[in-house]
Every structure is written in C-alpha cells, then in structure tokens.
Design an enzyme around this catalytic site. Sequence first.
Site, PDB file in Angstrom:
ATOM      1  N   VAL A  58     -14.495  -3.866 -24.014  1.00  0.00           N
ATOM      2  CA  VAL A  58     -13.712  -3.356 -25.206  1.00  0.00           C
ATOM      3  C   VAL A  58     -12.724  -2.589 -25.044  1.00  0.00           C
ATOM      4  O   VAL A  58     -11.857  -2.186 -25.992  1.00  0.00           O
ATOM      5  CB  VAL A  58     -14.774  -3.445 -26.292  1.00  0.00           C
ATOM      6  CG1 VAL A  58     -15.062  -4.439 -26.428  1.00  0.00           C
ATOM      7  CG2 VAL A  58     -15.604  -2.461 -26.253  1.00  0.00           C
ATOM      8  N   SER A  76     -22.021   0.089 -25.096  1.00  0.00           N
ATOM      9  CA  SER A  76     -22.265   0.965 -24.663  1.00  0.00           C
ATOM     10  C   SER A  76     -23.156   0.995 -23.477  1.00  0.00           C
ATOM     11  O   SER A  76     -24.451   0.876 -24.427  1.00  0.00           O
ATOM     12  CB  SER A  76     -21.925   2.345 -26.298  1.00  0.00           C
ATOM     13  OG  SER A  76     -22.361   4.034 -25.213  1.00  0.00           O
ATOM     14  N   LYS A  92     -15.233   6.206 -22.102  1.00  0.00           N
ATOM     15  CA  LYS A  92     -14.269   5.349 -22.777  1.00  0.00           C
ATOM     16  C   LYS A  92     -14.763   3.967 -24.783  1.00  0.00           C
ATOM     17  O   LYS A  92     -13.669   3.732 -25.410  1.00  0.00           O
ATOM     18  CB  LYS A  92     -13.523   4.543 -21.746  1.00  0.00           C
ATOM     19  CG  LYS A  92     -12.541   5.382 -21.247  1.00  0.00           C
ATOM     20  CD  LYS A  92     -12.316   4.297 -19.693  1.00  0.00           C
ATOM     21  CE  LYS A  92     -11.208   3.398 -19.405  1.00  0.00           C
ATOM     22  NZ  LYS A  92     -10.508   3.320 -18.983  1.00  0.00           N
ATOM     23  N   TYR A 146     -22.051  11.431 -23.516  1.00  0.00           N
ATOM     24  CA  TYR A 146     -22.931  10.442 -24.285  1.00  0.00           C
ATOM     25  C   TYR A 146     -22.483  10.509 -25.855  1.00  0.00           C
ATOM     26  O   TYR A 146     -22.031  10.056 -26.746  1.00  0.00           O
ATOM     27  CB  TYR A 146     -24.237  10.210 -24.120  1.00  0.00           C
ATOM     28  CG  TYR A 146     -24.474   7.942 -24.549  1.00  0.00           C
ATOM     29  CD1 TYR A 146     -24.880   7.164 -25.205  1.00  0.00           C
ATOM     30  CD2 TYR A 146     -25.825   8.810 -26.122  1.00  0.00           C
ATOM     31  CE1 TYR A 146     -24.623   6.146 -25.898  1.00  0.00           C
ATOM     32  CE2 TYR A 146     -26.486   8.405 -26.476  1.00  0.00           C
ATOM     33  CZ  TYR A 146     -25.739   6.850 -26.474  1.00  0.00           C
ATOM     34  OH  TYR A 146     -26.881   6.270 -27.691  1.00  0.00           O
ATOM     35  N   LYS A 150     -20.241  10.155 -28.910  1.00  0.00           N
ATOM     36  CA  LYS A 150     -20.314   9.375 -30.089  1.00  0.00           C
ATOM     37  C   LYS A 150     -19.945  10.015 -31.497  1.00  0.00           C
ATOM     38  O   LYS A 150     -19.787   9.192 -32.132  1.00  0.00           O
ATOM     39  CB  LYS A 150     -22.082   9.109 -30.287  1.00  0.00           C
ATOM     40  CG  LYS A 150     -22.487   7.763 -28.912  1.00  0.00           C
ATOM     41  CD  LYS A 150     -22.687   6.630 -29.664  1.00  0.00           C
ATOM     42  CE  LYS A 150     -23.023   5.564 -28.697  1.00  0.00           C
ATOM     43  NZ  LYS A 150     -23.139   4.182 -29.215  1.00  0.00           N
TER      44      LYS A 150
HETATM   45  P1  NAD Z   1     -27.816  -1.898 -23.624  1.00  0.00           P
HETATM   46  O1  NAD Z   1     -27.050  -1.259 -21.973  1.00  0.00           O
HETATM   47  O2  NAD Z   1     -28.321  -2.906 -23.732  1.00  0.00           O
HETATM   48  O3  NAD Z   1     -26.586  -2.304 -23.483  1.00  0.00           O
HETATM   49  C1  NAD Z   1     -24.839  -2.110 -24.018  1.00  0.00           C
HETATM   50  C2  NAD Z   1     -24.018  -3.523 -23.573  1.00  0.00           C
HETATM   51  O4  NAD Z   1     -22.835  -2.808 -24.104  1.00  0.00           O
HETATM   52  C3  NAD Z   1     -24.659  -3.831 -22.266  1.00  0.00           C
HETATM   53  O5  NAD Z   1     -24.081  -5.262 -22.948  1.00  0.00           O
HETATM   54  C4  NAD Z   1     -23.124  -3.019 -22.039  1.00  0.00           C
HETATM   55  O6  NAD Z   1     -23.209  -4.791 -20.735  1.00  0.00           O
HETATM   56  C5  NAD Z   1     -22.168  -3.488 -22.799  1.00  0.00           C
HETATM   57  N1  NAD Z   1     -21.324  -2.811 -22.548  1.00  0.00           N
HETATM   58  C6  NAD Z   1     -20.844  -1.775 -22.303  1.00  0.00           C
HETATM   59  N2  NAD Z   1     -19.738  -0.771 -22.477  1.00  0.00           N
HETATM   60  C7  NAD Z   1     -19.111  -2.084 -22.523  1.00  0.00           C
HETATM   61  C8  NAD Z   1     -17.120  -2.740 -22.493  1.00  0.00           C
HETATM   62  N3  NAD Z   1     -16.508  -1.255 -22.116  1.00  0.00           N
HETATM   63  N4  NAD Z   1     -16.756  -4.161 -23.081  1.00  0.00           N
HETATM   64  C9  NAD Z   1     -17.784  -4.929 -23.132  1.00  0.00           C
HETATM   65  N5  NAD Z   1     -19.152  -4.138 -23.116  1.00  0.00           N
HETATM   66  C10 NAD Z   1     -19.739  -3.063 -23.050  1.00  0.00           C
HETATM   67  O7  NAD Z   1     -28.358  -0.702 -24.522  1.00  0.00           O
HETATM   68  P2  NAD Z   1     -28.928  -0.941 -25.709  1.00  0.00           P
HETATM   69  O8  NAD Z   1     -30.001  -0.382 -26.291  1.00  0.00           O
HETATM   70  O9  NAD Z   1     -28.940  -2.221 -26.514  1.00  0.00           O
HETATM   71  O10 NAD Z   1     -28.054  -0.002 -27.327  1.00  0.00           O
HETATM   72  C11 NAD Z   1     -27.149  -0.757 -27.786  1.00  0.00           C
HETATM   73  C12 NAD Z   1     -26.211   0.510 -29.058  1.00  0.00           C
HETATM   74  O11 NAD Z   1     -26.874   1.045 -29.282  1.00  0.00           O
HETATM   75  C13 NAD Z   1     -25.468   1.852 -27.619  1.00  0.00           C
HETATM   76  O12 NAD Z   1     -24.189   1.603 -28.458  1.00  0.00           O
HETATM   77  C14 NAD Z   1     -26.429   2.798 -27.865  1.00  0.00           C
HETATM   78  O13 NAD Z   1     -25.636   3.670 -27.887  1.00  0.00           O
HETATM   79  C15 NAD Z   1     -26.302   2.217 -28.927  1.00  0.00           C
HETATM   80  N6  NAD Z   1     -28.092   2.906 -29.387  1.00  0.00           N
HETATM   81  C16 NAD Z   1     -29.756   2.816 -28.795  1.00  0.00           C
HETATM   82  C17 NAD Z   1     -30.156   3.579 -28.872  1.00  0.00           C
HETATM   83  C18 NAD Z   1     -31.581   2.490 -28.489  1.00  0.00           C
HETATM   84  O14 NAD Z   1     -32.595   2.907 -28.768  1.00  0.00           O
HETATM   85  N7  NAD Z   1     -32.213   1.863 -27.698  1.00  0.00           N
HETATM   86  C19 NAD Z   1     -30.243   4.716 -29.860  1.00  0.00           C
HETATM   87  C20 NAD Z   1     -29.723   5.244 -30.447  1.00  0.00           C
HETATM   88  C21 NAD Z   1     -28.138   4.204 -30.181  1.00  0.00           C
END
Ligand code: NAD
Length: 328
Positions: A58, A76, A92, A146, A150
């Site tokens: 993305v 992310s 990015k 990070y 954000k």
């Molecule tokens: P995760 O690593 O399991 O999932 C992130 C997904 O994003 C992955 O499948 C990865 O391949 C994809 N990705 C990364 N960069 C990309 C790009 N440039 N283009 C396309 N796809 C891309 O992490 P998660 O825990 O599922 O987190 C998902 C979102 O929620 C993130 O934005 C994270 O910052 C946010 N978040 C999660 C938590 C948590 O506790 N799980 C807490 C705060 C925020």
Amino acid sequence: MKKILITGAAGFLGSHLCDRFINEDYYVVGMDNFITGDKKNIEHLLGATNFEFVAHDVTNFIELRGSLDYILHFASPASPIDYLKIPIQTLKVGALGTHNLLGLAKAKNARMLIASTSEVYGDPLVHPQTEDYYGNVNTIGPRGVYDEAKRFQESITMAYHRFHGIETRIVRIFNTYGPRMRLNDGRVIPAFMGQALRGEDLTVFGDGSQTRSFCYVDDQVEGIYRLLLSDYVLPVNIGNPHEITIKDFAEEIIKLTGTTQKIIYKDLPVNDPLQRQPDISLAKKILNWEPKVNREEGMKLTFDYFKSLSDEELFKSEHKNFESHIKR
Ligand code: NAD
Ligand code: UDP
C-alpha cells in the site's frame, strides 16, 4: 452490498476483520503484501463469493475499480521486533500508505478508519490513558519509527477530514491478542506461549514490573465495527482495562500451560513503556461498548490455537534471539 477494503488482511487483526465483515454481508477486498502476514490466515476465505484478495504494497499507488464504501487501514508491522527489523517499511506504511489510502477514500467518497495505537501515548505519564493525553514519545528511539508513523497517520487523517471533508475514524488499539498471532512475532503472548510449548524458560524483560492490559480479539473487532459505523471523528481507545504486571502475567501463563520451566530475566528494551491501561469511558459512552471476554477465557482460546500448530511452525529458528533489539 456495501464494499469494504481491508489493508493488512493477511495479518492477525486484518484477517479477523475480514471474517466479521463477510459475516455481516459486506463485499470484502483484502489487501496485503505479506511482510508480516501469512496466507493461511485468509485461506478459508478464498472461495467466498463476497471476498477478493489483492496482493499489493500500500505504499505504492493503489488502484481499485468500481465503487467503495469503506476502508479499514490495518497494514503495518505491529510488534516491536517486527518494526525494529523493518523500520523504514514501518514508517512508509504509516505515512505513504495512509496518504495513498486517504487519496483513494477521497476519490471513491469512502469512509476510512485507521488503526492507531496506544503507542501514540509513548511511555505515558498519565494513567490510565485518556484520549486527550498528548503522550510521551521519544521520536529518535528505536520505537520512534512506529510511534511517530502512527502519530503522523492520525494527523494526516484529521487533515483529510478537515480539509477535504473525508469521513474518517481513528481507533487507538491497546494490546490485543488471540488466534492467528504469529508465534514468532516477539509480542509477549506468542513469546511466552511458544517458550512454554518448546520447553524453554519464559523471558521476562526488565524486572517485570511494567504493566499491560490485554484485550481479546473478538472484543477488539466488535469495538472497531461499532466505531466505523458511528459518527464519532476523534480518536477512541479500544482495549481491556484489566491491567497486570508482566511478571504476574508470566506466572499466569506458567499455570495455564502447565510448563515446568521457570522465569528468567533479560534487559528491558529501550523506551519500553512502564505502564499501560486504556481509559475506555469514551467507548462506553459513544459506542455502548466494553470488553466481554476475560483474560482467563481469552488466554485459553489463544493457547488452544498455538497448541494446534505443527512442530515445524513451533521450532522455526526465527523464534529465538528476540533479545537482539534490546540494546540498540
Ligand atoms: P500483523 O503484523 O499481524 O498484521 C499486519 C499486516 O499488515 C500483515 O499482514 C502485513 O503483511 C501487512 N502489511 C504491512 N505492511 C504492508 C504494506 N506496506 N502493504 C500491504 N500490507 C502490509 O499485525 P496486527 O497485530 O494484526 O496489527 C494490525 C494493525 O493494528 C496495525 O496497523 C497495528 O499497528 C495495529 N495495532 C495492533 C495492535 C495489537 O495489539 N495487535 C495494537 C495497536 C495497533
Ligand atoms: N516482554 C517480555 N518478554 C518477552 C516479550 C515481551 O517481558 O519475551 C515484555 C515487553 O518488554 C513489554 C511487554 O512484555 O513490556 C509487552 O510487550 P509486547 O512486545 O507484547 O508489546 P508492547 O506492549 O511493548 O508493544
């Protein structure tokens, strides 16, 4: 049928969100470049008539034919180990990726919700954290890639809302866990459960007095769903306020898993927040939302998932050496 684009679809939260919106009869377009995700998280959806997957990074221009009603931007890296390994991609996807997606939202007149995080509060000086707290982040520390991505993501989202009139929503997610987390992503729950299953000692960082508050994935998804459909524009905390020290948490996991291993102590990573607990009064008031799954129940469901993984998955060499990032 409403159409929704979910980025980060092959990840932990993204894949659960795909499930939810498919069950709600949306047409779901999942997008991911697999940098921290896994195909197997969405394999079960590939035959569904209302699901389509697009492999795409993305941070590059996004083209999507036809109309679009909603965007959930969840792409992310999310674990400290991941974003230390791929810091530039992390910056990015939060900056360029969000810009591309807001451009798409503008072109399609779609409503967009972004996945922000409790990390915008940094190592918080206000406890529990309320949405009006500005945070305490070290811009140049190892977690800065990070946290600042954000924070920028929130700023550009509000700018598109105020300047272009785009409908936007911002969820600040606090530590969320459940099935489909990657065993080797380094976050504390897969780390401790993986160690217990491999017969290794549990590595507590620092003296273990730092706190976290863990939210089960189903509760998180419900909060995000309600926020997307609400008319509230400013950030909303979604998390479980039940706070615990990491040392007590390690002891809980020892009991749950029945491991005979012990706790060992390692250095605390740089800028590791010492306390974290969401104030969820706002979510209760405007979304009528609060978590329903307690930690005991959620941990059991998560451990059942990790237990079901193959030995090959469990013993991948990447599972070790988590500590390499600590002193940088
Ligand atoms: P995760 O690593 O399991 O999932 C992130 C997904 O994003 C992955 O499948 C990865 O391949 C994809 N990705 C990364 N960069 C990309 C790009 N440039 N283009 C396309 N796809 C891309 O992490 P998660 O825990 O599922 O987190 C998902 C979102 O929620 C993130 O934005 C994270 O910052 C946010 N978040 C999660 C938590 C948590 O506790 N799980 C807490 C705060 C925020
Ligand atoms: N942690 C730990 N041992 C591990 C992994 C993590 O003690 O093997 C600690 C980490 O230092 C932090 C907490 O557990 O204080 C939560 O870490 P995680 O990486 O899950 O997410 P964070 O909340 O720091 O983003």
